[in-house]
Scaffold this motif. Structure first.
Motif, PDB file in Angstrom:
ATOM      1  N   LEU A  70       0.834  -1.201   0.000  1.00 40.00           N
ATOM      2  CA  LEU A  70       0.000   0.000   0.000  1.00 40.00           C
ATOM      3  C   LEU A  70       0.870   1.252   0.000  1.00 40.00           C
ATOM      4  O   LEU A  70       2.054   1.196   0.341  1.00 40.00           O
ATOM      5  N   PRO A  71       0.304   2.399  -0.354  1.00 40.49           N
ATOM      6  CA  PRO A  71       1.087   3.640  -0.322  1.00 40.49           C
ATOM      7  C   PRO A  71       1.664   3.911   1.069  1.00 40.49           C
ATOM      8  O   PRO A  71       1.079   3.513   2.090  1.00 40.49           O
ATOM      9  N   GLU A  72       2.780   4.613   1.084  1.00 41.83           N
ATOM     10  CA  GLU A  72       3.511   4.853   2.333  1.00 41.83           C
ATOM     11  C   GLU A  72       2.645   5.448   3.436  1.00 41.83           C
ATOM     12  O   GLU A  72       2.778   5.081   4.603  1.00 41.83           O
ATOM     13  N   MET A  73       1.751   6.343   3.100  1.00 41.21           N
ATOM     14  CA  MET A  73       0.958   7.035   4.116  1.00 41.21           C
ATOM     15  C   MET A  73      -0.369   6.336   4.419  1.00 41.21           C
ATOM     16  O   MET A  73      -1.144   6.830   5.236  1.00 41.21           O
ATOM     17  N   ASP A  74      -0.634   5.209   3.806  1.00 43.31           N
ATOM     18  CA  ASP A  74      -1.872   4.478   4.063  1.00 43.31           C
ATOM     19  C   ASP A  74      -1.866   3.979   5.510  1.00 43.31           C
ATOM     20  O   ASP A  74      -0.894   3.385   5.976  1.00 43.31           O
ATOM     21  N   MET A  75      -2.971   4.213   6.220  1.00 42.99           N
ATOM     22  CA  MET A  75      -3.020   3.838   7.640  1.00 42.99           C
ATOM     23  C   MET A  75      -2.908   2.336   7.856  1.00 42.99           C
ATOM     24  O   MET A  75      -2.348   1.900   8.856  1.00 42.99           O
ATOM     25  N   ALA A  76      -3.417   1.532   6.947  1.00 45.53           N
ATOM     26  CA  ALA A  76      -3.274   0.077   7.096  1.00 45.53           C
ATOM     27  C   ALA A  76      -1.801  -0.313   7.028  1.00 45.53           C
ATOM     28  O   ALA A  76      -1.337  -1.161   7.795  1.00 45.53           O
ATOM     29  N   ARG A  77      -1.057   0.313   6.144  1.00 47.69           N
ATOM     30  CA  ARG A  77       0.378   0.032   6.045  1.00 47.69           C
ATOM     31  C   ARG A  77       1.099   0.482   7.320  1.00 47.69           C
ATOM     32  O   ARG A  77       1.917  -0.240   7.874  1.00 47.69           O
ATOM     33  N   LEU A  78       0.779   1.689   7.794  1.00 43.49           N
ATOM     34  CA  LEU A  78       1.419   2.187   9.017  1.00 43.49           C
ATOM     35  C   LEU A  78       1.033   1.332  10.219  1.00 43.49           C
ATOM     36  O   LEU A  78       1.879   1.024  11.065  1.00 43.49           O
ATOM     37  N   ASN A  79      -0.234   0.928  10.291  1.00 39.73           N
ATOM     38  CA  ASN A  79      -0.654   0.039  11.387  1.00 39.73           C
ATOM     39  C   ASN A  79       0.084  -1.292  11.318  1.00 39.73           C
ATOM     40  O   ASN A  79       0.466  -1.860  12.350  1.00 39.73           O
ATOM     41  N   SER A  80       0.289  -1.800  10.100  1.00 37.47           N
ATOM     42  CA  SER A  80       0.987  -3.081   9.966  1.00 37.47           C
ATOM     43  C   SER A  80       2.434  -2.964  10.423  1.00 37.47           C
ATOM     44  O   SER A  80       2.983  -3.897  11.013  1.00 37.47           O
ATOM     45  N   LEU A  81       3.047  -1.818  10.179  1.00 39.31           N
ATOM     46  CA  LEU A  81       4.408  -1.604  10.669  1.00 39.31           C
ATOM     47  C   LEU A  81       4.433  -1.577  12.191  1.00 39.31           C
ATOM     48  O   LEU A  81       5.358  -2.113  12.818  1.00 39.31           O
ATOM     49  N   THR A  82       3.420  -0.975  12.786  1.00 36.08           N
ATOM     50  CA  THR A  82       3.348  -0.956  14.250  1.00 36.08           C
ATOM     51  C   THR A  82       3.171  -2.361  14.802  1.00 36.08           C
ATOM     52  O   THR A  82       3.822  -2.741  15.787  1.00 36.08           O
ATOM     53  N   VAL A  83       2.312  -3.163  14.172  1.00 34.44           N
ATOM     54  CA  VAL A  83       2.132  -4.554  14.608  1.00 34.44           C
ATOM     55  C   VAL A  83       3.457  -5.306  14.485  1.00 34.44           C
ATOM     56  O   VAL A  83       3.844  -6.064  15.383  1.00 34.44           O
ATOM     57  N   LEU A  84       4.186  -5.082  13.399  1.00 35.12           N
ATOM     58  CA  LEU A  84       5.497  -5.709  13.228  1.00 35.12           C
ATOM     59  C   LEU A  84       6.450  -5.251  14.320  1.00 35.12           C
ATOM     60  O   LEU A  84       7.128  -6.070  14.951  1.00 35.12           O
ATOM     61  N   GLY A  85       6.513  -3.947  14.555  1.00 37.84           N
ATOM     62  CA  GLY A  85       7.389  -3.423  15.605  1.00 37.84           C
ATOM     63  C   GLY A  85       7.060  -4.006  16.968  1.00 37.84           C
ATOM     64  O   GLY A  85       7.956  -4.373  17.739  1.00 37.84           O
ATOM     65  N   ASN A  86       5.774  -4.127  17.260  1.00 34.04           N
ATOM     66  CA  ASN A  86       5.364  -4.706  18.541  1.00 34.04           C
ATOM     67  C   ASN A  86       5.822  -6.161  18.673  1.00 34.04           C
ATOM     68  O   ASN A  86       6.244  -6.595  19.744  1.00 34.04           O
ATOM     69  N   GLY A  87       5.744  -6.910  17.578  1.00 33.69           N
ATOM     70  CA  GLY A  87       6.202  -8.301  17.615  1.00 33.69           C
ATOM     71  C   GLY A  87       7.710  -8.398  17.776  1.00 33.69           C
ATOM     72  O   GLY A  87       8.211  -9.228  18.540  1.00 33.69           O
ATOM     73  N   LEU A  88       8.438  -7.549  17.077  1.00 30.26           N
ATOM     74  CA  LEU A  88       9.901  -7.568  17.168  1.00 30.26           C
ATOM     75  C   LEU A  88      10.391  -7.105  18.536  1.00 30.26           C
ATOM     76  O   LEU A  88      11.442  -7.561  19.006  1.00 30.26           O
ATOM     77  N   SER A  89       9.637  -6.219  19.164  1.00 34.15           N
ATOM     78  CA  SER A  89      10.102  -5.649  20.432  1.00 34.15           C
ATOM     79  C   SER A  89       9.802  -6.528  21.640  1.00 34.15           C
ATOM     80  O   SER A  89      10.206  -6.192  22.754  1.00 34.15           O
ATOM     81  N   ALA A  99      13.035  -3.524  15.849  1.00 32.43           N
ATOM     82  CA  ALA A  99      11.781  -2.847  16.180  1.00 32.43           C
ATOM     83  C   ALA A  99      11.990  -1.336  16.191  1.00 32.43           C
ATOM     84  O   ALA A  99      11.137  -0.580  15.704  1.00 32.43           O
ATOM     85  N   LEU A 100      13.121  -0.903  16.712  1.00 31.01           N
ATOM     86  CA  LEU A 100      13.433   0.522  16.749  1.00 31.01           C
ATOM     87  C   LEU A 100      13.437   1.116  15.346  1.00 31.01           C
ATOM     88  O   LEU A 100      12.855   2.181  15.109  1.00 31.01           O
ATOM     89  N   CYS A 101      14.042   0.427  14.405  1.00 35.04           N
ATOM     90  CA  CYS A 101      14.061   0.894  13.005  1.00 35.04           C
ATOM     91  C   CYS A 101      12.647   0.986  12.438  1.00 35.04           C
ATOM     92  O   CYS A 101      12.318   1.947  11.725  1.00 35.04           O
ATOM     93  N   VAL A 102      11.827   0.007  12.760  1.00 34.44           N
ATOM     94  CA  VAL A 102      10.441  -0.005  12.269  1.00 34.44           C
ATOM     95  C   VAL A 102       9.669   1.179  12.853  1.00 34.44           C
ATOM     96  O   VAL A 102       8.995   1.930  12.125  1.00 34.44           O
ATOM     97  N   TYR A 103       9.764   1.370  14.168  1.00 35.46           N
ATOM     98  CA  TYR A 103       9.045   2.472  14.807  1.00 35.46           C
ATOM     99  C   TYR A 103       9.527   3.827  14.290  1.00 35.46           C
ATOM    100  O   TYR A 103       8.730   4.753  14.120  1.00 35.46           O
ATOM    101  N   GLU A 104      10.826   3.959  14.052  1.00 37.07           N
ATOM    102  CA  GLU A 104      11.344   5.219  13.521  1.00 37.07           C
ATOM    103  C   GLU A 104      10.788   5.496  12.124  1.00 37.07           C
ATOM    104  O   GLU A 104      10.487   6.645  11.789  1.00 37.07           O
ATOM    105  N   ALA A 105      10.624   4.454  11.320  1.00 38.12           N
ATOM    106  CA  ALA A 105      10.025   4.622   9.992  1.00 38.12           C
ATOM    107  C   ALA A 105       8.574   5.084  10.117  1.00 38.12           C
ATOM    108  O   ALA A 105       8.121   5.970   9.367  1.00 38.12           O
ATOM    109  N   VAL A 106       7.840   4.506  11.060  1.00 35.73           N
ATOM    110  CA  VAL A 106       6.444   4.920  11.281  1.00 35.73           C
ATOM    111  C   VAL A 106       6.401   6.380  11.727  1.00 35.73           C
ATOM    112  O   VAL A 106       5.602   7.175  11.208  1.00 35.73           O
TER     113      VAL A 106
END
Length: 143
Positions: A70-89, A99-106
């Protein structure tokens, strides 16, 4: 899945979450229903407990793969990055640096998004602080 044994088929859990989120979006079920369905990416529907460890991490990757195109600013994409960050952390997964890299991207995406709320920004900043704390970078966590 077999909750009594603590065994889960990650692909089945991911498919369930993906279908429920898609259904909420297609049927325009409202924000609350959408939020409840997103929780399926990190919370068991049977016992209402959050997944943890490797299962949470694997679901985070599955969630990100689902919405990565999805486009970079799409909320589903950003939410998915947060879910990934939460799993990695997760403490027992031990991938806080990733996880830090993922959260910084978000956070960088949200800062460019004119519709992002202060709550959204603070939530990601808190996740970053938790990662920094887990990495022993306490001074940075307080900055």
């Amino acid at each position: 899945t077999s909750p009594e044994l603590g065994v889960a088929h990650v692909s089945c859990l991911a498919d369930q979450a993906k279908l429920l989120v898609a259904e909420a979006l297609e049927d325009k079920l409202g924000l609350e229903a959408h939020h409840e369905r997103w929780k399926r990416w990190d919370t068991c529907d049977l016992c209402k407990q959050p997944y943890h460890g490797d299962v949470r991490c694997a679901l985070g990757w599955a969630c990100y793969r689902t919405y990565a195109g999805l486009p970079e600013m799409d909320m589903a994409r950003l939410n998915s990055l947060t879910v990934l960050g939460n799993g990695l952390s997760e403490r027992d997964v031990g991938r806080a640096e990733e996880a830090l890299c993922v959260y910084e991207a978000v956070l960088n995406s949200l800062r460019r998004d004119k519709t992002a709320t202060k709550h959204d920004l603070l939530t990601v900043q808190a996740n970053i602080a938790l990662c920094l704390n887990r990495l022993g970078r306490h001074d940075e966590a307080f900055a």
